[in-house]
Design an enzyme around this catalytic site. Structure first.
Site, short mmCIF file in Angstrom:
data_model
loop_
_atom_site.label_atom_id
_atom_site.label_comp_id
_atom_site.label_asym_id
_atom_site.label_seq_id
_atom_site.Cartn_x
_atom_site.Cartn_y
_atom_site.Cartn_z
N HIS C 60 0.83 -1.22 0.00
CA HIS C 60 0.00 0.00 0.00
C HIS C 60 0.86 1.26 0.00
O HIS C 60 1.96 1.29 0.56
CB HIS C 60 -1.02 -0.01 1.13
CG HIS C 60 -0.46 0.09 2.52
ND1 HIS C 60 -0.22 1.31 3.13
CD2 HIS C 60 -0.12 -0.86 3.42
CE1 HIS C 60 0.23 1.09 4.36
NE2 HIS C 60 0.31 -0.22 4.56
N ASP C 169 6.09 2.03 6.67
CA ASP C 169 4.83 1.32 6.54
C ASP C 169 3.97 2.13 5.58
O ASP C 169 3.36 3.11 5.99
CB ASP C 169 4.17 1.17 7.92
CG ASP C 169 2.76 0.60 7.87
OD1 ASP C 169 2.35 0.13 6.81
OD2 ASP C 169 2.08 0.65 8.91
N GLU C 199 -5.01 1.72 2.81
CA GLU C 199 -4.90 0.57 3.71
C GLU C 199 -5.15 1.00 5.14
O GLU C 199 -5.81 0.33 5.91
CB GLU C 199 -3.52 -0.07 3.57
CG GLU C 199 -3.39 -1.45 4.21
CD GLU C 199 -2.83 -1.46 5.63
OE1 GLU C 199 -2.69 -2.54 6.20
OE2 GLU C 199 -2.53 -0.38 6.18
#
Lengths: 338, 350, 341
Positions: C60, C169, C199
């Protein structure tokens, strides 16, 4: 060393009542110094003349203690603290008064039974001393209001460690006495201050330092140990027994002089003396007041790691004591260059 | 022209924990040299720069601004090279998670590091309402434990990493604007005095160890024995939740037992004459700033306090308004011009 | 490797444009087909030797961040969080508001001296705000407005032996997929590389991507939490830096197939790539959507351990990047063997 230490720690001399220890120290150093005097605050100041700048070594003579303030109708003696006590540590400790009466610190069972033992209720308002008197009159015949007391807890040699009351800071007094007795050569003009009333707020040292106006100040005191020393030791305290004298980085009273510390590290390294650094989240030493004397003094503190501070069983490591003596001796012999 | 942005940027980037101010001093020494007559570093590590006046009495004005900053020292080295810290000066443990810092190694190199956090996925419900403390905050340098133990020891200094940033309408954010911004103001005053006739000698004291008990200012004042001292420090600015000194509306002028009424009045008068805005800042209790220790040195020193309004004090994102800095330069310059031989006599209590 | 550039780009959930444009440009020469769907997913096709099955790799693009909720008359910017962010990490941090103009701001807090209950009161989200230096809302007219995205002001940097940035992330997953594409391998089956959106706000991009691709086999590449620090109990570490890619057994709401789990392990053992097992089921990722989407699919999750995710500053280990990339490439080249098992 052990003999001097035993003699010193067993003398009862709380803050403001330092005369007994002052006399003992004076007797053991008088022949070895050029001048010795006692000032109005009771500080013992010894001078070993030298040609260099003034270097002051400081150790405090006083210990934490108590003062009798009131005797109740049952003959119980009520006390107030001299210096930093945590009342929770006090129940059932034995103490000895200035003129020899002994007793134990009692504490109302009613308070203990409340929620089992609600230690928050333990305070100098709920504690009292039981001296075994059957009446108020008997108590009054043994104790006078205003009489001071200290822990009744003699010196014990545990082999590699020593245990006693008043290690704080008689261990440093003993170290300085030993230093004075054995020092052969020295560069600086040396002053040794055995200060009074440290435990109630760094009182004696401030005045002594003002009078001397030293160029360099080194306080000798004890320091706490933490998580690396005992299983549940304080997380924020890195010092431990047996790792050598602790060179002070900071405590609540002072940021030690960076350059002086570095010089001391060099001296220790040259003489292969182990040392550790001290970062203490609480407390202070006479270094804090020496540092701000007049226009300022290059100051640090060398600490002897000690377990169970302010208890009747303060414990030091024999190697630490020897290494601290080596270190202060090496310092006293050399010229400080910053 | 005095380059405010450059000076503020450079001085706030420097390492200068309380008691370890030497890099800051070196920088100031270099920058202020053209504006002053002499300078020296004293025992407790304060820097004194002197601009001589033309008067016959050699009266002394001391302007004290502290240059130390809050931060931490290494309290312990833990497994995997994580560091536990001990604060030096008052740092709020609540602001530290995910905050970046530098730890200074034994070669004076700055190692970047960050306060660790537990991600939301793993935080237990009871931990959400727990206030972080120095028992639970640790730093991650990304270095291996071996290397950490080689380069860092208990007592190694740690400062916030924070770049000086321009915000809107003359506001700037950065670390240690408390109180290096006032040090830059002092430099600007010295710069200004090059073209101003003044009688008194002006002692610019860049004091050490304010954050751990205003130590440098007191000992410097002992040494200098000034006739008048003005401490310059940041004051609590107005911000969400606190009604303090408004930003951009001029300095705070301290009023209360710590400050000599005549000096306070003279500063107010100077401000009024020059149409410089200011806010009166009542301080009911002495202490907290350099003024607290200066006032009671020797037989006492007539003292005043100028405050630079600052938001989010003691965080790495302190915010000031540059207009306030400039107002203070104007005010101090005007005040210094009024200092003459007669001024001394006026300081006696009637 | 473009991880550094990717992390420095702003792209909170729903506002992934800059990230998408950058990736599209990077992979243009290696794609057989590029689609951008309604949710903004960037879908890149690599034609295989055989089109009978569909393979999907997914990472993502979005990151956690903040969004302008309200501008007070005094110029203070109130915000809401986009994705899971704890209030405790926000005070005194620096942010960038991506409005018509790009504004720098700081998150204010009352000085410690003025807090009445400093030791007792935890930070509450609704007490936080951003100061951009504006004196009133009028100062901000034409610069920023409600709904503008806000990102942490953190630049990529090397940190000892580690890397530091915001948004590992899941830009780390994006970067690995870009590196995979750049190998220009012709896979056994048609393969889609999906750079997914949203996400962090509920696995939304991956849902529509899965519907379109209906993969037979899929791998999610993630940055996952590593809590390997001495103040946390060992059983909450989840993953550890430097121990290789983390293979998931299960996470919130989804249990990975034993077949996939064994396949990933066997590939890494065959190629002598170190790996670790993700030790917690906390957190979830796009694999859930893929695994239970439409007809269902074999899906696995390979994660790069990242310390301090969902905060302004995260750390990861370069070796974990390399090992995850190697394992992903090995799976990419051998996944036909899984499908013929």
């Amino acid at each position: 060393m052990k003999d001097i230490l035993k003699q010193f720690v067993e003398i009862s001399a709380p803050s403001g009542r330092e005369e007994p220890i002052q006399k003992a120290i004076r007797a053991s150093i008088q022949p070895y110094v050029d001048e010795i005097r006692t000032d109005s605050l009771g500080n013992l100041i010894a001078h070993k003349k030298g040609n260099g700048k003034k270097l002051l070594f400081d150790a405090h003579m006083d210990e934490i203690g108590f003062v009798a303030t009131y005797i109740d109708d049952h003959g119980f003696v009520h006390i107030e603290p001299l210096g930093g006590h945590n009342p929770v540590n006090l129940p059932f400790q034995r103490i000895c008064f200035e003129y020899g009466s002994k007793g134990t610190i009692g504490f109302e069972s009613e308070i203990l039974s409340k929620n089992g033992a609600d230690r928050k209720e333990v305070s100098f308002d709920t504690l009292y001393v039981d001296i075994g008197a059957r009446s108020k009159n008997e108590a009054l015949s043994k104790i006078r209001i205003g009489e001071t007391a200290t822990y009744d807890s003699p010196f014990v040699d545990l082999g590699n460690r020593y245990m006693s009351k008043a290690m704080d800071d008689r261990i440093a007094c003993a170290l300085l006495v030993k230093l004075i007795q054995t020092l052969q050569t020295h560069h600086h003009d040396l002053y040794f201050v055995f200060a009074t009333q440290e435990e109630v707020g760094l009182v004696g040292s401030k005045a002594a330092s003002y009078g001397i106006e030293p160029d360099f100040g080194i306080a000798l005191d004890v320091t706490a140990t933490g998580f690396e020393d005992t299983p549940k030791g304080l997380k924020r305290v890195p010092m431990k027994l047996g790792a050598g004298p602790a060179i002070k980085i900071q405590d609540r009273s002072m940021i030690a002089n960076h350059n002086l510390n570095q010089w001391i590290q060099t001296v220790a390294d040259q003489n292969r003396i182990p040392y550790q650094f001290e970062v203490l989240p609480f407390g202070g030493t006479n270094g804090g007041v020496i540092q701000t004397t007049k226009s300022g003094v290059y100051t640090t503190c060398i600490s002897i790691p000690t377990r169970y501070l302010h208890s009747p069983s303060e414990m030091v490591d024999v190697m630490d004591v020897q290494n601290t003596l080596q270190l202060v001796k090496a310092i006293a012999e050399k010229e400080i260059v910053l | 022209m005095f380059d405010w942005e450059k000076n503020l940027q450079q001085i706030t980037d420097l390492y200068g924990l309380s008691g370890e101010e030497s890099s800051v001093i070196q920088w100031i020494q270099k920058e202020i040299a053209p504006f002053v007559d002499e300078s020296y570093v004293n025992t407790l590590g304060s820097f004194v720069a002197i601009k001589k006046g033309k008067g016959s009495q050699r009266a002394k004005l001391m302007i004290s601004t502290h240059i130390d900053e809050i931060g931490f020292v290494v309290g312990a080295i833990l497994e995997n090279g994580f560091l536990r810290v001990e604060p030096r000066g008052g740092v709020d443990p609540k602001i530290l998670q995910a905050q970046e810092c530098f730890v200074r190694d034994i070669h004076n190199e700055m190692i970047p590091c960050v306060f660790s956090t537990v991600p939301p996925h793993l935080v237990k419900p009871e931990e959400r309402t727990k206030v972080p403390s120095y028992d639970t905050l640790i730093l991650d340098t990304g270095l291996e434990e071996k290397e950490v133990r080689k380069r860092i020891h208990v007592g190694s200094g740690i400062i916030f990493k924070s770049s000086f940033t321009k915000l809107l309408s003359d506001h700037y954010a950065g670390k240690t604007l408390d109180n290096r911004s006032c040090a830059v103001i002092s430099m600007a005053v010295a710069h200004e005095l090059m073209t101003v006739l003044h009688d008194w000698d002006v002692y610019f004291v860049f004091s050490s160890q304010e954050e751990v008990g205003t130590k440098g200012a007191g000992t410097s004042a002992w040494e200098i024995e000034p006739n008048v001292a003005i401490a310059m420090d940041v004051g609590f600015g107005s911000q969400n939740g606190h009604d303090g000194l408004p930003l951009g509306k001029g300095p705070g002028i301290g009023i209360g037992p710590n400050f000599t009424p005549k000096i306070v009045n003279d500063l107010r008068e100077c401000a009024d004459n020059k149409y410089i805005p200011f806010t009166l800042e009542p301080c009911a209790r002495p202490g907290g700033t350099d003024a607290g220790s200066i006032q009671i040195v020797r037989s006492g020193i007539p003292t005043a306090l100028l405050s630079l309004p600052l938001r989010y004090m003691h965080t790495p994102v302190e915010v000031l308004n540059l207009k306030d800095c400039k107002y203070i330069v104007e005010l101090l310059t005007a005040y210094i011009k009024t200092l003459n031989d007669e001024y001394l006599e006026g300081l006696q209590w009637s | 490797m473009v991880l550094k550039e990717l992390c420095n780009l702003p792209g909170i959930s729903g506002y992934e444009n800059e990230v998408r444009t950058f990736i599209r440009h990077e992979i243009a020469d290696f794609a057989d087909e590029i689609k951008i769907d309604c949710l903004g997913n960037l879908m890149v096709k690599k034609r295989g030797h055989n089109c009978s099955k569909h393979i999907m790799y997914l990472a993502h693009m979005d990151e956690v961040g903040l969004m302008v909720e309200k501008i007070d008359s005094n110029g203070i910017v109130k915000f809401s969080t986009v994705g899971g962010i704890l209030p405790s990490i926000l005070p005194a941090s620096r942010v960038t508001i991506m409005g018509k103009k790009t504004l720098q701001g700081v998150i204010g807090i009352l000085p410690i001296h003025l807090q009445k209950n400093a030791i007792m009161d935890p930070i509450k989200m609704d007490s936080l705000y951003i100061d951009v230096g504006a004196s009133s809302d009028k100062d901000l007219q034409g610069s920023i407005e409600m709904g503008d995205p806000i990102v942490f002001n953190t630049a990529y940097e090397e940190y000892g032996r580690l890397w530091k940035a915001k948004a590992f992330d899941d830009r780390v997953g994006c970067s690995i997929m870009i590196d995979m594409l750049k190998q220009n391998i012709t896979p056994a089956y048609d393969t889609w590389f999906v750079f997914a959106t949203q996400e962090e706000v509920g696995l939304r991009g991956s849902a529509t991507a899965t519907y379109q691709i209906q993969p037979d086999f899929a791998v999610v590449l993630e940055g996952t939490t590593a809590c390997d620090n001495p103040l946390v109990e060992r059983n909450r570490y989840t993953t550890q830096l430097g121990k290789g890619p983390a293979i998931s057994i299960a996470h919130n709401g989804f249990v990975f197939s034993k077949k996939i789990f064994d396949f990933f392990k066997s590939v890494s053992e065959k190629h002598q790539i170190p790996y670790q097992i993700k030790e917690k089921v906390a957190g979830g990722n796009d694999a859930t959507n893929i695994g239970k989407g439409e007809k269902g699919s074999y899906v696995g999750s390979l994660s790069v351990p990242v310390r301090y995710i969902h905060s302004p500053v995260s750390l990861m280990h370069p070796e974990d990047y390399q090992n995850t990339l190697q394992l992903a490439l090995a799976i990419y080249q051998e996944n036909h063997s899984f499908l013929t098992l």
